[in-house]
Design a protein around this motif. Structure first.
Motif, PDB file in Angstrom:
ATOM      1  N   LYS A  14       0.831  -1.208   0.000  1.00 35.05           N
ATOM      2  CA  LYS A  14       0.000   0.000   0.000  1.00 35.05           C
ATOM      3  C   LYS A  14       0.863   1.255   0.000  1.00 35.05           C
ATOM      4  N   ILE A  15       1.900   1.268   0.819  1.00 37.72           N
ATOM      5  CA  ILE A  15       2.809   2.421   0.887  1.00 37.72           C
ATOM      6  C   ILE A  15       3.507   2.615  -0.465  1.00 37.72           C
ATOM      7  N   ALA A  16       3.957   1.527  -1.060  1.00 39.26           N
ATOM      8  CA  ALA A  16       4.664   1.616  -2.339  1.00 39.26           C
ATOM      9  C   ALA A  16       3.767   2.187  -3.433  1.00 39.26           C
ATOM     10  N   THR A  17       2.498   1.803  -3.455  1.00 36.42           N
ATOM     11  CA  THR A  17       1.603   2.316  -4.498  1.00 36.42           C
ATOM     12  C   THR A  17       1.228   3.781  -4.250  1.00 36.42           C
ATOM     13  N   LYS A  18       1.283   4.224  -3.010  1.00 34.90           N
ATOM     14  CA  LYS A  18       0.960   5.625  -2.719  1.00 34.90           C
ATOM     15  C   LYS A  18       2.028   6.588  -3.250  1.00 34.90           C
ATOM     16  N   ILE A  19       3.267   6.118  -3.373  1.00 35.20           N
ATOM     17  CA  ILE A  19       4.326   7.015  -3.829  1.00 35.20           C
ATOM     18  C   ILE A  19       4.519   6.981  -5.343  1.00 35.20           C
ATOM     19  N   LEU A  20       3.792   6.106  -6.043  1.00 36.65           N
ATOM     20  CA  LEU A  20       3.889   6.066  -7.501  1.00 36.65           C
ATOM     21  C   LEU A  20       3.254   7.321  -8.088  1.00 36.65           C
ATOM     22  N   GLU A  21       3.920   7.905  -9.061  1.00 35.64           N
ATOM     23  CA  GLU A  21       3.421   9.130  -9.687  1.00 35.64           C
ATOM     24  C   GLU A  21       2.717   8.810 -10.999  1.00 35.64           C
ATOM     25  N   ASN A  22       1.654   9.552 -11.275  1.00 31.50           N
ATOM     26  CA  ASN A  22       0.944   9.418 -12.544  1.00 31.50           C
ATOM     27  C   ASN A  22       1.706  10.148 -13.641  1.00 31.50           C
ATOM     28  N   ARG A  23       1.354   9.819 -14.856  1.00 27.93           N
ATOM     29  CA  ARG A  23       1.902  10.469 -16.044  1.00 27.93           C
ATOM     30  C   ARG A  23       3.407  10.290 -16.175  1.00 27.93           C
ATOM     31  N   LYS A  24       3.893   9.137 -15.738  1.00 29.55           N
ATOM     32  CA  LYS A  24       5.303   8.790 -15.907  1.00 29.55           C
ATOM     33  C   LYS A  24       5.385   7.677 -16.945  1.00 29.55           C
ATOM     34  N   GLY A  25       6.484   7.610 -17.664  1.00 25.37           N
ATOM     35  CA  GLY A  25       6.672   6.595 -18.686  1.00 25.37           C
ATOM     36  C   GLY A  25       6.724   5.203 -18.091  1.00 25.37           C
ATOM     37  N   THR A  26       6.386   4.236 -18.916  1.00 24.12           N
ATOM     38  CA  THR A  26       6.425   2.849 -18.468  1.00 24.12           C
ATOM     39  C   THR A  26       7.823   2.292 -18.635  1.00 24.12           C
ATOM     40  N   GLY A  27       8.076   1.201 -17.967  1.00 23.24           N
ATOM     41  CA  GLY A  27       9.321   0.465 -18.162  1.00 23.24           C
ATOM     42  C   GLY A  27       9.094  -0.593 -19.223  1.00 23.24           C
ATOM     43  N   PHE A  28       9.948  -1.586 -19.246  1.00 26.73           N
ATOM     44  CA  PHE A  28       9.818  -2.649 -20.238  1.00 26.73           C
ATOM     45  C   PHE A  28       8.606  -3.535 -19.990  1.00 26.73           C
ATOM     46  N   ASP A  29       8.034  -3.477 -18.776  1.00 22.70           N
ATOM     47  CA  ASP A  29       6.834  -4.263 -18.505  1.00 22.70           C
ATOM     48  C   ASP A  29       5.582  -3.604 -19.091  1.00 22.70           C
ATOM     49  N   ILE A  30       5.693  -2.346 -19.479  1.00 19.88           N
ATOM     50  CA  ILE A  30       4.620  -1.555 -20.093  1.00 19.88           C
ATOM     51  C   ILE A  30       3.381  -1.467 -19.192  1.00 19.88           C
ATOM     52  N   ILE A  31       3.599  -1.463 -17.891  1.00 15.51           N
ATOM     53  CA  ILE A  31       2.495  -1.304 -16.936  1.00 15.51           C
ATOM     54  C   ILE A  31       2.555   0.109 -16.385  1.00 15.51           C
ATOM     55  N   ARG A  32       1.562   0.909 -16.705  1.00 16.05           N
ATOM     56  CA  ARG A  32       1.523   2.299 -16.242  1.00 16.05           C
ATOM     57  C   ARG A  32       1.077   2.355 -14.784  1.00 16.05           C
ATOM     58  N   ASN A  33       1.560   3.346 -14.075  1.00 17.91           N
ATOM     59  CA  ASN A  33       1.165   3.530 -12.678  1.00 17.91           C
ATOM     60  C   ASN A  33      -0.338   3.744 -12.553  1.00 17.91           C
ATOM     61  N   GLU A  34      -0.935   4.371 -13.574  1.00 20.54           N
ATOM     62  CA  GLU A  34      -2.383   4.610 -13.554  1.00 20.54           C
ATOM     63  C   GLU A  34      -3.172   3.305 -13.583  1.00 20.54           C
ATOM     64  N   ILE A  35      -2.572   2.238 -14.040  1.00 20.02           N
ATOM     65  CA  ILE A  35      -3.214   0.920 -14.032  1.00 20.02           C
ATOM     66  C   ILE A  35      -2.858   0.162 -12.760  1.00 20.02           C
ATOM     67  N   LEU A  36      -1.603   0.248 -12.365  1.00 20.07           N
ATOM     68  CA  LEU A  36      -1.123  -0.512 -11.214  1.00 20.07           C
ATOM     69  C   LEU A  36      -1.788  -0.084  -9.905  1.00 20.07           C
ATOM     70  N   VAL A  37      -1.928   1.203  -9.691  1.00 17.50           N
ATOM     71  CA  VAL A  37      -2.490   1.699  -8.423  1.00 17.50           C
ATOM     72  C   VAL A  37      -3.928   1.212  -8.203  1.00 17.50           C
ATOM     73  N   PRO A  38      -4.852   1.398  -9.163  1.00 15.73           N
ATOM     74  CA  PRO A  38      -6.202   0.889  -8.923  1.00 15.73           C
ATOM     75  C   PRO A  38      -6.257  -0.638  -8.861  1.00 15.73           C
ATOM     76  N   LEU A  39      -5.360  -1.319  -9.592  1.00 14.10           N
ATOM     77  CA  LEU A  39      -5.316  -2.781  -9.530  1.00 14.10           C
ATOM     78  C   LEU A  39      -4.996  -3.249  -8.118  1.00 14.10           C
ATOM     79  N   VAL A  40      -4.030  -2.601  -7.491  1.00 13.83           N
ATOM     80  CA  VAL A  40      -3.668  -2.958  -6.116  1.00 13.83           C
ATOM     81  C   VAL A  40      -4.808  -2.616  -5.169  1.00 13.83           C
ATOM     82  N   LYS A  41      -5.473  -1.483  -5.387  1.00 11.97           N
ATOM     83  CA  LYS A  41      -6.593  -1.103  -4.514  1.00 11.97           C
ATOM     84  C   LYS A  41      -7.747  -2.097  -4.611  1.00 11.97           C
TER      85      LYS A  41
END
Length: 73
Positions: A14-41
């Motif tokens: 939960k703490i790790a997902t709270k510090i993720l910033e939106n509108r940042k580029g993806t890595g090689f996994d192509i998972i955007r923070n905008e997808i990861l945060v609600p998925l974890v929630k």
């Protein structure tokens, strides 16, 4: 023992997902923070179980996770 010798807790995830910033580029996994945060929630236990299984079973995640891609603006 390494940093990932113990399972990740729900609170740490939960703490790790709270510090993720939106509108940042993806890595090689192509998972955007905008997808990861609600998925974890929505599916905290499922995501946590998957991450801890990867750590526990020493699944190789590949060398791509050790690189990043930067695009100049």
């Amino acid at each position: 023992m390494g940093v990932l010798a113990n399972p990740i807790s729900q609170e740490k995830l939960k703490i790790a997902t709270k510090i993720l910033e939106n509108r940042k580029g993806t890595g090689f996994d192509i998972i955007r923070n905008e997808i990861l945060v609600p998925l974890v929630k929505l599916h905290l236990k499922l995501v946590l179980r998957a991450i801890n299984a990867i750590i526990r079973d020493h699944v190789s995640i590949g060398k791509d996770w050790l690189r990043s891609l930067v695009t100049a603006i």
